[in-house]
Design a protein around this motif. Structure first.
Motif, PDB file in Angstrom:
ATOM      1  N   UNK A  72      12.568  -9.565 -10.260  1.00 49.30           N
ATOM      2  CA  UNK A  72      12.587  -8.132  -9.959  1.00 49.30           C
ATOM      3  C   UNK A  72      11.314  -7.469 -10.475  1.00 49.30           C
ATOM      4  N   UNK A  73      10.680  -6.690  -9.633  1.00 47.76           N
ATOM      5  CA  UNK A  73       9.439  -6.038 -10.031  1.00 47.76           C
ATOM      6  C   UNK A  73       8.712  -5.453  -8.839  1.00 47.76           C
ATOM      7  N   UNK A  74       7.405  -5.317  -8.995  1.00 48.13           N
ATOM      8  CA  UNK A  74       6.560  -4.676  -7.988  1.00 48.13           C
ATOM      9  C   UNK A  74       5.717  -5.728  -7.261  1.00 48.13           C
ATOM     10  N   UNK A  75       5.789  -5.717  -5.947  1.00 49.73           N
ATOM     11  CA  UNK A  75       4.873  -6.481  -5.104  1.00 49.73           C
ATOM     12  C   UNK A  75       3.874  -5.465  -4.568  1.00 49.73           C
ATOM     13  N   UNK A  76       2.586  -5.802  -4.637  1.00 46.84           N
ATOM     14  CA  UNK A  76       1.588  -4.900  -4.062  1.00 46.84           C
ATOM     15  C   UNK A  76       0.730  -5.690  -3.089  1.00 46.84           C
ATOM     16  N   UNK A  77       0.189  -4.976  -2.127  1.00 51.93           N
ATOM     17  CA  UNK A  77      -0.730  -5.620  -1.187  1.00 51.93           C
ATOM     18  C   UNK A  77      -1.792  -4.631  -0.751  1.00 51.93           C
ATOM     19  N   UNK A 101      -6.298   0.197   1.701  1.00 55.74           N
ATOM     20  CA  UNK A 101      -5.186   0.963   1.112  1.00 55.74           C
ATOM     21  C   UNK A 101      -4.294   0.013   0.325  1.00 55.74           C
ATOM     22  N   UNK A 102      -3.893   0.412  -0.894  1.00 54.68           N
ATOM     23  CA  UNK A 102      -2.996  -0.405  -1.699  1.00 54.68           C
ATOM     24  C   UNK A 102      -1.573   0.137  -1.548  1.00 54.68           C
ATOM     25  N   UNK A 103      -0.630  -0.759  -1.226  1.00 56.20           N
ATOM     26  CA  UNK A 103       0.762  -0.399  -0.987  1.00 56.20           C
ATOM     27  C   UNK A 103       1.620  -1.085  -2.043  1.00 56.20           C
ATOM     28  N   UNK A 104       2.614  -0.358  -2.573  1.00 56.92           N
ATOM     29  CA  UNK A 104       3.488  -0.883  -3.617  1.00 56.92           C
ATOM     30  C   UNK A 104       4.923  -0.929  -3.111  1.00 56.92           C
ATOM     31  N   UNK A 105       5.595  -2.067  -3.382  1.00 55.31           N
ATOM     32  CA  UNK A 105       6.983  -2.262  -2.967  1.00 55.31           C
ATOM     33  C   UNK A 105       7.761  -2.808  -4.157  1.00 55.31           C
ATOM     34  N   UNK A 106       8.834  -2.121  -4.539  1.00 57.18           N
ATOM     35  CA  UNK A 106       9.719  -2.621  -5.593  1.00 57.18           C
ATOM     36  C   UNK A 106      10.709  -3.585  -4.944  1.00 57.18           C
ATOM     37  N   UNK A 107      10.873  -4.752  -5.575  1.00 54.26           N
ATOM     38  CA  UNK A 107      11.799  -5.776  -5.071  1.00 54.26           C
ATOM     39  C   UNK A 107      12.826  -6.095  -6.145  1.00 54.26           C
ATOM     40  N   UNK A 108      14.016  -6.453  -5.724  1.00 50.68           N
ATOM     41  CA  UNK A 108      15.056  -6.864  -6.666  1.00 50.68           C
ATOM     42  C   UNK A 108      14.909  -8.346  -6.991  1.00 50.68           C
ATOM     43  N   UNK A 109      13.845  -8.965  -6.541  1.00 48.90           N
ATOM     44  CA  UNK A 109      13.641 -10.407  -6.669  1.00 48.90           C
ATOM     45  C   UNK A 109      13.649 -10.975  -5.266  1.00 48.90           C
ATOM     46  N   UNK A 110      13.631 -12.277  -5.159  1.00 48.93           N
ATOM     47  CA  UNK A 110      13.684 -12.884  -3.834  1.00 48.93           C
ATOM     48  C   UNK A 110      12.895 -14.169  -3.775  1.00 48.93           C
ATOM     49  N   UNK A 111      12.511 -14.523  -2.560  1.00 49.36           N
ATOM     50  CA  UNK A 111      11.750 -15.736  -2.279  1.00 49.36           C
ATOM     51  C   UNK A 111      10.523 -15.351  -1.466  1.00 49.36           C
TER      52      UNK A 111
END
Length: 130
Positions: free
Chosen positions: A46-51, A57-67
């Motif tokens: 769980x945390x922040x994925x950024x791309x 442009x930098x985009x931030x996505x909070x995820x609950x975890x995953x694959x």
């Protein structure tokens, strides 16, 4: 040449965008993927994925975890829940996600305990009547 980043949730495709750089966190630590990196698969905590988009442009996505799976020019993430937004707002979103996940885990454990207790009770009744 950018990669195609896709984030899947159970009922929908949450995000589909081009990315020149993807940053995320696995149980082993933070990592960055670039388009020419080798193919890989990893669990995400769980945390922040950024791309970064090709426009910078930098985009931030909070995820609950995953694959996360990187294969060729494609990066695919499967997660139960994702929220996109400004970095400052996402800390609260991650905190809420973690609390909700903990609550779901507690409810699941309680339901399993009730099922086990009911099974034992019925088994004992069956043995008594047999």
């Amino acid at each position: 040449m950018p990669v195609e980043l896709t984030i899947h949730q159970p009922s929908e495709i949450f995000l589909n965008d081009a990315a020149v750089k993807v940053k995320a966190e696995s149980p082993a630590g933070c990592f960055t993927l670039l388009p020419r990196h080798i193919d890989m698969a990893t669990a995400l905590v769980p945390g922040i994925l950024s791309y970064e988009t090709p426009e910078g442009r930098e985009v931030f996505v909070a995820l609950i975890g995953g694959i996360l799976v990187k294969q060729g020019n494609s990066v695919t993430v499967a997660t139960q829940m994702a929220v996109e937004g400004p970095l400052g707002d996402l800390k609260n979103a991650v905190d809420v996600m973690i609390r909700e996940e903990d609550d779901r885990d507690r409810k699941t454990r309680a339901a399993v305990a009730r099922l086990e207790a009911d099974f034992v009770r019925r088994f004992m009744e069956f043995r008594k009547n047999a």
